[in-house]
Design a protein around this motif. Structure first.
Motif: not given
Length: 354
Positions: A9-12, A19-21, A78-84, A88-95
């Motif tokens: 996946v290109i782009g985090g 997509a990662g989810y 900035q709230h959206v940044v914190q949510y993203l 990413e951390k919650r679903y342990e996505l391999p970024v």
């Protein structure tokens, strides 16, 4: 260094995480390559006053509702940044970051993804780089003659940077209206638009826009008459800051000027407006340079698609570039469905190929 995985996946940003989810839910092996050094995608580069079009609950990625922001109906960037970052951390996505993708190439049964930190081989690729990184500036006569500062939406941060100055904001879409509203109090403002601004009804928000975009796509897919989608309703969502400035009579648009002159702009009838700064809120183009080696682009820089899949390269899917890659797929609320469809199609492809 060379790596192999099933899907790259290109782009985090929001599209890549969605997509990662879905790839994770299908049990596929994948990696997300993100050029940014920190989570949050393009949202971490937005101007200070930017707000979502919808309440948090209606601006969520699949699997996890965005929590509300205290004291705000429409959350800040900035709230959206914190949510993203939390998503990413919650679903342990391999970024992996920062990793800049240089090009995607065909390599036999695999696709080869060249980056600034090594090579990845994958059986499928999802491109989700968005548009923020490719701002569009129109060609206007006299552009090189203007002696002041010219900038694009992506460079704007706060009205504090322009207090007391003569500013021309160009563009009749959401970013143009929001920046004009931001600057209306403390600058000598001119707002120039190609046509008179078309504000959506005040009760229209991002959830309704998603429903309209989805209904249009379904109508087109079924061969019915084009409903016009969101464009039929208007160009500007009347978020509270825009509504307030508009209702106070401070948000008045001028027709688009015909040329730039050394100290400002000029209209066809010879009328001029002096300016220190011109801010071009003139949109973006898809950031697809990394796909150039595949030779897929046609007119207007787009790649012919079947849903999220590139017609000429079935191993490649695109997410988050606009309705042409899925209804409302460039929005938080809309990208989940397109990401689900892409992941399922990739799963079927991998199962057939063995």
């Amino acid at each position: 260094m060379s790596h192999t995985t099933q899907v790259v996946v290109i782009g985090g940003g929001q599209s890549g995480l969605a997509a990662g989810y879905h790839l994770r839910r299908l049990g596929l092996d994948f990696v997300v390559l993100d050029a940014q050094s920190t989570p949050g995608g393009a949202w971490q580069h937005a101007w200070e006053s930017l707000r979502l079009f919808s309440p948090a609950a209606y601006s969520s990625l699949p699997g996890r509702l965005m929590p509300p922001q205290a004291g705000e109906t429409y959350p800040e960037a900035q709230h959206v940044v914190q949510y993203l970052a939390d998503y990413e951390k919650r679903y342990e996505l391999p970024v992996e970051r920062p990793v800049r993708v240089l090009g995607v190439h065909r390599d036999g049964r695999l696709l080869r993804v060249e980056t600034d930190s090594g090579t990845w081989h994958a059986r499928s690729v999802i491109s989700s780089t968005g548009t923020w990184w490719r701002p569009f500036l129109p060609a206007v006569p006299g552009q090189g003659a203007f002696g002041g500062r010219q900038m694009h939406t992506v460079q704007y941060r706060s009205p504090r940077d322009f207090a007391g100055r003569r500013v021309i904001v160009v563009g009749g879409g959401n970013s143009g209206a929001q920046l004009a509203a931001d600057l209306a109090y403390d600058t000598e403002l001119t707002w120039a638009t190609q046509r008179p601004p078309r504000f959506l009804a005040d009760d229209i928000d991002g959830r309704a826009l998603f429903d309209v975009a989805t209904a249009r796509r379904r109508a087109l897919d079924a061969g019915r008459t084009d409903t016009g989608g969101v464009a039929s309703l208007g160009d500007i969502v009347a978020v509270p800051p825009v509504r307030e400035v508009r209702d106070r009579g401070l948000l008045k648009a001028s027709p688009m000027f015909s040329r730039l002159v050394p100290d400002g702009v000029e209209w066809a009838d010879g009328t001029r407006a002096e300016a220190d700064v011109i801010i071009w809120c003139t949109g973006f183009r898809p950031a697809l340079a990394h796909l150039s080696p595949l030779g897929l682009r046609h007119r207007r820089g787009r790649i012919p698609m079947a849903g999220t899949r590139a017609l000429a390269e079935p191993r490649l899917h695109l997410l988050g570039y606009g309705d042409w890659t899925g209804p409302a797929s460039a929005t938080l609320i809309g990208v989940g469905r397109a990401a689900r469809d892409a992941a399922r199609e990739i799963g079927r492809l991998l199962a057939v190929d063995g």
